[in-house]
Design a protein around this motif. Structure first.
Motif, PDB file in Angstrom:
ATOM      1  N   LEU A 252       0.727  -1.102   0.215  1.00 43.57           N
ATOM      2  CA  LEU A 252       0.141   0.009  -0.109  1.00 43.57           C
ATOM      3  C   LEU A 252       0.791   1.325  -0.097  1.00 43.57           C
ATOM      4  O   LEU A 252       0.328   2.123  -0.649  1.00 43.57           O
ATOM      5  N   VAL A 253       1.996   1.227   0.783  1.00 48.33           N
ATOM      6  CA  VAL A 253       2.946   2.418   0.639  1.00 48.33           C
ATOM      7  C   VAL A 253       3.382   2.503  -0.408  1.00 48.33           C
ATOM      8  O   VAL A 253       3.481   3.740  -1.025  1.00 48.33           O
ATOM      9  N   SER A 254       3.918   1.556  -1.221  1.00 50.00           N
ATOM     10  CA  SER A 254       4.615   1.533  -2.611  1.00 50.00           C
ATOM     11  C   SER A 254       3.666   2.095  -3.569  1.00 50.00           C
ATOM     12  O   SER A 254       3.869   3.046  -4.714  1.00 50.00           O
ATOM     13  N   LEU A 255       2.242   1.622  -3.413  1.00 51.22           N
ATOM     14  CA  LEU A 255       1.351   1.889  -4.391  1.00 51.22           C
ATOM     15  C   LEU A 255       0.998   3.478  -4.327  1.00 51.22           C
ATOM     16  O   LEU A 255       0.633   4.122  -5.315  1.00 51.22           O
ATOM     17  N   SER A 256       0.831   4.077  -3.016  1.00 51.23           N
ATOM     18  CA  SER A 256       0.255   5.407  -2.907  1.00 51.23           C
ATOM     19  C   SER A 256       1.277   6.523  -3.106  1.00 51.23           C
ATOM     20  O   SER A 256       0.905   7.664  -3.511  1.00 51.23           O
ATOM     21  N   GLN A 257       2.706   6.300  -3.012  1.00 53.54           N
ATOM     22  CA  GLN A 257       4.021   6.956  -3.128  1.00 53.54           C
ATOM     23  C   GLN A 257       3.812   8.067  -2.356  1.00 53.54           C
ATOM     24  O   GLN A 257       4.318   9.263  -2.899  1.00 53.54           O
ATOM     25  N   GLY A 258       2.841   8.042  -1.375  1.00 53.64           N
ATOM     26  CA  GLY A 258       2.949   9.206  -0.550  1.00 53.64           C
ATOM     27  C   GLY A 258       1.893  10.516  -1.049  1.00 53.64           C
ATOM     28  O   GLY A 258       1.645  11.627  -0.543  1.00 53.64           O
ATOM     29  N   TYR A 259       1.173  10.067  -2.021  1.00 57.09           N
ATOM     30  CA  TYR A 259       0.310  11.184  -2.497  1.00 57.09           C
ATOM     31  C   TYR A 259      -0.990  11.030  -1.768  1.00 57.09           C
ATOM     32  O   TYR A 259      -1.827   9.832  -1.715  1.00 57.09           O
ATOM     33  N   PRO A 260      -1.671  12.098  -0.833  1.00 61.94           N
ATOM     34  CA  PRO A 260      -2.781  11.752   0.056  1.00 61.94           C
ATOM     35  C   PRO A 260      -3.952  11.354  -0.400  1.00 61.94           C
ATOM     36  O   PRO A 260      -4.447  10.548   0.347  1.00 61.94           O
ATOM     37  N   TYR A 261      -4.399  11.703  -1.510  1.00 62.57           N
ATOM     38  CA  TYR A 261      -5.455  11.135  -2.166  1.00 62.57           C
ATOM     39  C   TYR A 261      -5.441   9.610  -2.424  1.00 62.57           C
ATOM     40  O   TYR A 261      -6.485   8.856  -2.055  1.00 62.57           O
ATOM     41  N   LEU A 262      -4.528   9.408  -2.874  1.00 59.85           N
ATOM     42  CA  LEU A 262      -4.237   7.730  -3.393  1.00 59.85           C
ATOM     43  C   LEU A 262      -3.939   6.974  -2.104  1.00 59.85           C
ATOM     44  O   LEU A 262      -4.122   5.886  -2.084  1.00 59.85           O
ATOM     45  N   VAL A 263      -3.361   7.598  -0.933  1.00 57.25           N
ATOM     46  CA  VAL A 263      -3.337   6.913   0.329  1.00 57.25           C
ATOM     47  C   VAL A 263      -4.687   6.581   0.814  1.00 57.25           C
ATOM     48  O   VAL A 263      -5.077   5.588   1.150  1.00 57.25           O
ATOM     49  N   GLN A 264      -5.698   7.460   0.752  1.00 56.96           N
ATOM     50  CA  GLN A 264      -7.071   7.410   1.300  1.00 56.96           C
ATOM     51  C   GLN A 264      -7.683   6.580   0.247  1.00 56.96           C
ATOM     52  O   GLN A 264      -8.421   5.527   0.880  1.00 56.96           O
ATOM     53  N   LEU A 265      -7.618   6.669  -1.014  1.00 55.76           N
ATOM     54  CA  LEU A 265      -8.289   5.647  -2.081  1.00 55.76           C
ATOM     55  C   LEU A 265      -7.762   4.158  -1.845  1.00 55.76           C
ATOM     56  O   LEU A 265      -8.741   3.385  -1.498  1.00 55.76           O
ATOM     57  N   ALA A 266      -6.552   4.059  -2.038  1.00 56.69           N
ATOM     58  CA  ALA A 266      -6.133   2.612  -1.707  1.00 56.69           C
ATOM     59  C   ALA A 266      -6.404   2.005  -0.365  1.00 56.69           C
ATOM     60  O   ALA A 266      -6.917   0.936  -0.346  1.00 56.69           O
ATOM     61  N   GLY A 267      -6.292   2.842   0.795  1.00 56.87           N
ATOM     62  CA  GLY A 267      -6.689   2.399   1.864  1.00 56.87           C
ATOM     63  C   GLY A 267      -7.997   1.953   1.965  1.00 56.87           C
ATOM     64  O   GLY A 267      -8.505   0.939   2.514  1.00 56.87           O
ATOM     65  N   ASP A 268      -9.220   2.463   1.596  1.00 59.00           N
ATOM     66  CA  ASP A 268     -10.498   2.526   1.541  1.00 59.00           C
ATOM     67  C   ASP A 268     -10.750   1.336   0.662  1.00 59.00           C
ATOM     68  O   ASP A 268     -11.399   0.425   0.995  1.00 59.00           O
ATOM     69  N   TYR A 269     -10.121   1.060  -0.645  1.00 53.39           N
ATOM     70  CA  TYR A 269     -10.269  -0.265  -1.480  1.00 53.39           C
ATOM     71  C   TYR A 269     -10.025  -1.382  -0.866  1.00 53.39           C
ATOM     72  O   TYR A 269     -10.586  -2.688  -0.664  1.00 53.39           O
ATOM     73  N   ALA A 270      -8.678  -1.353   0.203  1.00 54.85           N
ATOM     74  CA  ALA A 270      -8.079  -2.610   0.801  1.00 54.85           C
ATOM     75  C   ALA A 270      -9.036  -2.929   1.842  1.00 54.85           C
ATOM     76  O   ALA A 270      -9.339  -3.940   2.103  1.00 54.85           O
ATOM     77  N   TRP A 271      -9.689  -1.937   2.650  1.00 53.12           N
ATOM     78  CA  TRP A 271     -10.380  -2.084   3.805  1.00 53.12           C
ATOM     79  C   TRP A 271     -11.816  -2.830   3.246  1.00 53.12           C
ATOM     80  O   TRP A 271     -12.497  -3.830   3.819  1.00 53.12           O
ATOM     81  N   ARG A 272     -12.450  -2.188   2.129  1.00 58.06           N
ATOM     82  CA  ARG A 272     -13.676  -2.940   1.768  1.00 58.06           C
ATOM     83  C   ARG A 272     -13.650  -3.992   1.094  1.00 58.06           C
ATOM     84  O   ARG A 272     -14.645  -4.873   0.729  1.00 58.06           O
ATOM     85  N   ASN A 273     -12.579  -4.488   0.762  1.00 59.22           N
ATOM     86  CA  ASN A 273     -12.283  -6.019   0.050  1.00 59.22           C
ATOM     87  C   ASN A 273     -12.645  -6.835   1.186  1.00 59.22           C
ATOM     88  O   ASN A 273     -13.359  -8.099   0.435  1.00 59.22           O
TER      89      ASN A 273
END
Length: 401
Positions: A252-273
């Protein structure tokens, strides 16, 4: 509804990640010092350098979430909050809608103090009726009166988002800023925050009547560090009562690259899976990876790229030929223009936040996945005949006269 489905829905923990526009993140990454100092102003009215604040950064970098958090903190401290964007009609909306709504929400005692200013009309129950128009109303007068009515109990926070560099918008913003500067000179307790990309804020500062903004505190939103990104993922998941496996966290950290919107988006998708599981796993992070990349490309990257001028796009296209950083001299060769010409657009793109310097004579993409997106677009255009879908070989016949 089926009883088993009702139980399952009740057991599903809501996601603590907030990828929606302007939503406050449960855990804010970075800018802790700025939050601490600005929140202190709400409690003490000791402004220091914080009468005016400029918040800059790319789309999705967290600017709107930052000012939304400030708004909530200001209200909690008893301040009045005027929140709007820089679209046409700003002055009218604030004076004719926002301020009357604030007056109606004030205590009876505060409204009673406002009657002495003669700016607004009140009925016998000291409820707002209308603006007194024997003198042309000015935002300056409104702000001074509101601030005086609050006394030592609070101030006024004004937040203006989506600052644009369009000439018409800038002229209105300049007039708006002038009224605020006069109100500050008259003693009003105001903090004003303008948010936008840096080039737009720089254009605002170049306008007349914005001298006081040139001394503003600047808060720049860039990508988070790897350590801060890990912290945001871990602590946000913990708020929802879950932990993240180490391999999933790394993904998740590698995916988001520290981009705040992508942090929230990736975290949300992972959570809801698999929201009922106690742990977010690598499988969840893998699903999030594919969905988040597609979403951020369609919602952010494609729009950012499409909004750029043809020359800006050519500069980025030249950069995209490299997987990592690009030598500026190579951009000059690929664009077949002079070094001075390239330097102008290099500065523009750096000021916009899309590009950053990466060592002497080198530049690098600041927005994650922008380079990969451009490479795919250019490859697709090459395959289908320069973006025409191959229709150049099949021109439409002339219509009969």
């Amino acid at each position: 509804m089926n009883n088993d489905l009702e139980v399952k829905m009740a057991d599903t923990a809501p996601s603590p990640f907030t990828p929606g526009y302007g939503k406050k993140p449960a855990i804010f990454g970075g800018h802790g010092a700025e939050f601490t100092e600005l929140r202190a102003v709400f409690d003490t009215l000791d402004f220091g350098e914080n009468h005016s604040v400029l918040v800059s950064g790319l789309r999705g970098a967290g600017k709107t979430s930052f000012i939304t958090t400030l708004q909530d903190d200001a209200r909690d401290a008893g301040w009045l909050v005027i929140s709007d964007d820089a679209s046409a009609g700003l002055m009218g909306r604030v004076m004719d809608s926002t301020i009357p709504a604030l007056i109606n929400a004030m205590t009876r005692e505060s409204r009673a103090r406002l009657t002495s200013f003669g700016i607004w009309e009140f009925n016998a129950e000291i409820e707002y009726v209308n603006r007194h128009r024997t003198v042309k109303p000015q935002l300056r007068s409104d702000l001074v009166a509101l601030s005086s009515a609050l006394g030592a109990s609070g101030g006024i926070l004004i937040t203006i988002d989506e600052v644009s560099s369009g000439k018409v918008r800038l002229r209105e913003l300049s007039r708006f800023a002038l009224q605020i500067s006069h109100a500050l000179e008259d003693g009003a307790q105001i903090m004003v925050v303008f948010a936008g990309v840096k080039v737009s804020l720089d254009a605002l500062l170049a306008e007349e009547h914005t001298t006081f903004l040139r001394r503003s505190r600047e808060v720049e939103f860039e990508r988070l560090s790897a350590g801060e990104t890990r912290r945001v993922f871990i602590e946000t998941a913990a708020i929802g009562g879950r932990r993240i496996d180490e391999d999933a966290l790394t993904r998740l950290v590698s995916l988001s690259q520290g981009y705040p919107y992508l942090v929230q988006l990736a975290g949300d998708y992972a959570w809801r899976n698999n929201p009922n599981a106690p742990t977010i796993t690598l499988a969840d992070a893998t699903i999030a990876h594919d969905k988040a990349i597609k979403a951020v490309e369609s919602r952010v990257i494609s729009r950012v790229y499409g909004d750029l001028s043809d020359v800006d796009q050519k500069f980025l296209n030249a950069m995209a030929e490299d997987d990592d950083r690009t030598k500026v001299a190579d951009i000059v060769k690929r664009m077949d223009v002079s070094d001075a010409y390239v330097q102008v657009y290099k500065k523009r793109l750096i000021d916009s936040g899309y590009v950053h310097a990466a060592g002497h004579g080198y530049v690098q993409f600041s927005l994650p996945y922008l380079g990969a997106y451009i490479r795919r677009q250019l490859a697709a255009e090459a395959r289908d005949g320069g973006g025409t879908g191959g229709w150049d070989a099949y021109p439409a016949p002339e219509l009969p006269s």
